[in-house]
Write a protein that holds these residues in place. Structure first.
Motif, short mmCIF file in Angstrom:
data_model
loop_
_atom_site.label_atom_id
_atom_site.label_comp_id
_atom_site.label_asym_id
_atom_site.label_seq_id
_atom_site.Cartn_x
_atom_site.Cartn_y
_atom_site.Cartn_z
N GLY A 593 -51.30 75.79 -57.36
CA GLY A 593 -52.36 75.39 -56.45
C GLY A 593 -52.26 73.90 -56.18
N GLY A 594 -53.05 73.44 -55.20
CA GLY A 594 -53.03 72.02 -54.88
C GLY A 594 -54.29 71.61 -54.16
N CYS A 595 -54.46 70.30 -53.98
CA CYS A 595 -55.61 69.76 -53.29
C CYS A 595 -55.14 68.93 -52.11
N LEU A 596 -55.46 69.37 -50.89
CA LEU A 596 -55.10 68.64 -49.68
C LEU A 596 -56.24 67.66 -49.40
N ALA A 597 -56.01 66.39 -49.67
CA ALA A 597 -57.09 65.41 -49.68
C ALA A 597 -56.96 64.39 -48.56
N LEU A 598 -56.68 64.85 -47.34
CA LEU A 598 -56.66 63.93 -46.21
C LEU A 598 -58.09 63.48 -45.90
N ASP A 599 -58.20 62.28 -45.35
CA ASP A 599 -59.52 61.77 -45.01
C ASP A 599 -60.16 62.61 -43.90
N MET A 600 -61.48 62.46 -43.79
CA MET A 600 -62.22 63.20 -42.78
C MET A 600 -61.70 62.86 -41.38
N GLY A 601 -61.51 63.89 -40.57
CA GLY A 601 -61.08 63.68 -39.20
C GLY A 601 -59.58 63.64 -39.00
N LEU A 602 -58.80 63.75 -40.10
CA LEU A 602 -57.34 63.68 -39.97
C LEU A 602 -56.69 65.05 -39.86
N GLY A 603 -57.49 66.11 -39.76
CA GLY A 603 -56.92 67.41 -39.40
C GLY A 603 -56.45 68.25 -40.56
N LYS A 604 -57.33 68.43 -41.57
CA LYS A 604 -56.94 69.31 -42.67
C LYS A 604 -56.90 70.76 -42.22
N THR A 605 -57.87 71.16 -41.40
CA THR A 605 -57.93 72.57 -40.98
C THR A 605 -56.70 72.97 -40.18
N PRO A 606 -56.27 72.24 -39.14
CA PRO A 606 -55.03 72.62 -38.45
C PRO A 606 -53.82 72.62 -39.37
N THR A 607 -53.82 71.71 -40.35
CA THR A 607 -52.69 71.65 -41.28
C THR A 607 -52.60 72.94 -42.09
N VAL A 608 -53.72 73.40 -42.63
CA VAL A 608 -53.73 74.64 -43.40
C VAL A 608 -53.40 75.83 -42.51
N LEU A 609 -53.94 75.85 -41.28
CA LEU A 609 -53.64 76.94 -40.35
C LEU A 609 -52.16 76.98 -40.01
N ALA A 610 -51.53 75.81 -39.89
CA ALA A 610 -50.09 75.78 -39.62
C ALA A 610 -49.33 76.42 -40.78
N HIS A 611 -49.77 76.14 -42.00
CA HIS A 611 -49.13 76.75 -43.17
C HIS A 611 -49.34 78.26 -43.17
N LEU A 612 -50.57 78.70 -42.88
CA LEU A 612 -50.86 80.14 -42.85
C LEU A 612 -50.09 80.84 -41.74
N ALA A 613 -49.97 80.18 -40.58
CA ALA A 613 -49.22 80.77 -39.47
C ALA A 613 -47.74 80.88 -39.82
#
Length: 716
Positions: A593-613
């Motif tokens: 497991g891991g923790c994706l700790a980008l700052d607010m507004g830097l696009g964590k959700t699209p990053t995770v969706l790219a991995h899931l896609a």
């Protein structure tokens, strides 16, 4: 040369500089010396750039990092000089003057420097032009006298100025170092190099006093004075004499170049040493000098070259004694002895031997050479001189004269201190390669997985601990032995290096603390590797061997390359998002497991969706998020990864526990909230999930709260 060949040359050149090149690497280099030269030039450029870069560091490690790069630069520069075979690179600067150009020239005459200006197929400079030229290139402002014109090959005569050497010495040394290059003539440049050679002799202590005499007018006595002469004159003076330009002897064209060169270097040595002698605090000279004892006392109290009277017989006797004492280091045919130190035997004893040239010129043990050489007396004199400088050679118990065993402490002293003094005294010193760079200390954990345990964080492995200093691995017993030695020396990368006692102490303590830990799980090994368990050694812990943790750490060294437009993702990721997707892929591959700790507004959700896609089809993912962002997750999934089948499990109309498995059967992503997940945890834990994504994960930062406890029931 293609990139592969260039890289091979660079590796071979670096290995040769360190003294650890293989036979194949040496063959490669020797077959193409031009390629070898270019490889060293590339390495020098890269190291100089790196040294410039680390100069800007401000942390506590700056001094060590800078020192490391400086040591590497010194190593490469020495290798480059050896390849070019240039004993004194400055000698190569003496060039031929271009035709049709007036340049400043120099002549040596009667102990004075005579300066004039002319060039091939040109008229010599007049007084004004000569003065302007001198001023332009930074010549001495004072001390000049008019000198008779210098005859030129064309028949013309050049106006000239003369100056005592002591008035011009600083300027000549600067010229030898490059001042006025391109403006001064070859003769001035050559004279500058001669001045530099004299300065180097003084700096190295390669000078001896002589007693020069002049008969008094009444022929009843001598005027004596100390004159300093260069000692251990070698190939550098011969090379300088061979390169001497014609203008140097314009006033005496029949002069022998070597004699003239030696005269100039001697004058430089005497000028510097006499001035220094005048600044020493010495006893007052004897009031009268009629006996040999009084003359000898006058010599050691008049090192500044001031003259004193003495009877002819007495003065001649002291002068001869001084000449006999200095002859071993001033005579031209002096044999060169080799002081050779061999690496230690099993008992840590270092064998020191003295070699000398035999009748055929080959090096032999000095005792054998004394019986074989045609120049026995000179060899014996040199050996006696060496034994005075290195008294350990006189230690009782040696099998032969000139052979002795040294302790580790004595060997280190020879390699670091004494050897330099011996070289300055004219002996050839050959010692094992030495590195002054402090080795980096680390712990090494070697693992062997047990065959009957599952692969993963719970996999058991047998472990063995050791300490590593650069490329040298040491057990606890070996560390204890080194710590007890006067000098803890090891051979690292083909060079002998001294280990830091503090590092040895820390390594011994660390190994003792871990000596009972012979089995670990993969998770424990990983915690040690990433420093969570702490280590007293600066370079941390390295893990080698087999098993889940070792394989995982090996894969870390070659992470997945970032992709800006991953498959299944609509749009282009920013560079840091692409790196995050690559990292998430790595975690998936190794089951972490891991923790994706980008700052607010830097696009964590699209990053995770790219991995899931990118991993669609591998298995379904459960996304748990605060209620306020559930809609955002669904909208961004539709925007960035429209091929993903998304189900939102939230609200009063959500599927029941009995309906849930059917609802999510074809889904790639299921989105729910923390509250819903806790309420429906019984149903969620009955479904096979490939991964769980927790948005705003601070909700479970307290492992003891209800939310954390319940969500940990969900398998993924």
């Amino acid at each position: 040369m293609d990139d592969v060949t260039q890289a091979a040359f660079d590796r071979a050149a670096w290995a040769a500089a360190e003294g650890v090149a293989t036979e194949d690497q040496l063959t490669l280099l020797q077959a193409d010396t031009a390629g070898w030269k270019h490889a060293l030039e590339r390495l020098l450029d890269d190291t100089e750039d790196a040294l410039d870069a680390v100069q800007h560091l401000s942390g506590p490690e700056r001094a060590q990092v800078v020192a490391d790069f400086e040591a590497e630069l010194d190593l490469l520069e020495a290798a480059y000089d050896r390849l070019l075979g240039v004993a004194d690179p400055t000698l190569a600067i003496v060039t031929i003057d271009p035709a049709g150009e007036v340049r400043l020239q120099a002549t040596w005459s009667g102990g004075q420097v005579v300066i004039w200006a002319a060039g091939a197929h040109t008229k010599p400079a007049d007084n004004d032009a000569l003065a302007d030229l001198l001023q332009t290139i930074g010549g001495p402002a004072l001390g000049w006298s008019q000198h008779p014109a210098v005859p030129l090959p064309s028949g013309a005569r050049a106006v000239a100025l003369s100056i005592p050497l002591d008035e011009a010495l600083g300027w000549l040394v600067a010229v030898g170092g490059g001042l006025g290059r391109g403006s001064v003539g070859s003769s001035v440049s050559w004279l500058g190099h001669a001045a530099l050679l004299g300065v180097r002799h003084v700096a190295a202590g390669a000078i001896v006093p002589a007693l020069k005499s002049v008969k008094r007018a009444d022929n009843r006595g001598l005027d004596l004075a100390v004159k300093w002469e260069p000692a251990l004159v070698g190939p550098e003076l011969d090379a300088l004499a061979a390169a001497m330009p014609g203008p140097i002897v314009a006033m005496n064209t029949n002069a022998n170049p070597k004699n003239v060169t030696l005269d100039i270097v001697s004058a430089v040595v005497d000028t510097i040493a006499s001035e220094a002698g005048g600044k020493l605090e010495l006893p007052a000279p004897p009031p009268v000098t009629r006996s040999t004892t009084q003359v000898a006392e006058a010599v050691v109290t008049r090192l500044d070259g001031s003259s004193f009277p003495a009877p002819v017989a007495v003065g001649a006797e002291v002068s001869k004694r001084l000449d006999r004492w200095a002859k071993p280091v001033t005579s031209g045919g002096r044999p060169r002895l080799v002081v050779q130190l061999d690496p230690p035997d099993r008992g840590d004893a270092w064998f020191l031997s003295v070699l000398g040239p035999g009748a055929e010129g080959t090096l032999l043990p000095i005792e054998v050479a004394l019986g074989d050489s045609k120049n026995t007396k000179a060899l014996a004199d040199e050996l006696a001189r060496l034994e005075r400088i290195l008294p350990v050679l006189l230690r009782a118990g040696g099998l032969r004269r000139g052979q002795v065993y040294l302790s580790q402490q004595e060997a280190w002293e020879l390699m670091t201190v004494t050897g330099t003094s011996l070289e300055s005294a004219g002996f050839d010193v050959r010692v094992p390669a030495l590195s002054r760079k402090k080795p980096t200390a680390a712990l090494r954990l070697f693992t062997i997985a047990e065959g009957d345990t599952a692969v993963g964080a719970h996999q058991l492995a047998n472990v063995r601990w050791s300490a590593v200093f650069d490329d040298v691995e040491l057990t606890a017993a070996e560390i204890m032995k080194l710590a007890a030695a006067a000098r803890p020396l090891v051979k690292s990368r083909g060079m002998w290096v001294e280990l830091d006692r503090a590092d040895l102490k820390e390594a011994a303590a660390a190994l003792a603390e871990r000596s009972t830990k012979t089995r670990m799980t993969g998770a424990e090994i990983l915690r040690h590797a990433v420093g969570l368990e702490g280590t007293p050694l600066g370079a941390g812990i390295t893990v080698e061997g087999s098993g889940w943790a070792a394989d995982l750490l090996e894969r870390v060294s070659a992470p997945t390359e970032p992709v800006l437009t991953p498959e299944g993702f609509v749009g282009e990721l920013r560079s840091y998002q692409a790196e995050a997707v690559a990292w998430l892929g790595f975690l998936d591959d190794v089951g972490l497991g891991g923790c994706l700790a980008l700052d607010m507004g830097l696009g964590k959700t699209p990053t995770v969706l790219a991995h899931l896609a990118r991993t669609q089809g591998v298995g379904r993912a459960l996304v748990i998020a605060p209620p306020a962002v559930v809609g955002n997750w669904a909208a961004e999934a539709a925007k960035f990864s429209p091929k993903l089948k998304v189900v939102v499990h939230h609200g009063a109309s959500r599927a029941t526990a009995e309906e849930l498995e059917a609802e999510v059967a074809d889904a790639d992503v299921v989105i729910t909230t923390y509250g819903t997940a806790v309420r429906d945890v019984d149903a969620l834990e009955g479904i096979a999930w490939d991964r769980v994504v927790l948005d705003e994960a601070q909700a479970i930062k307290n492992a003891g709260n209800e939310t954390s406890q319940q969500l940990r029931r969900i398998p993924a």
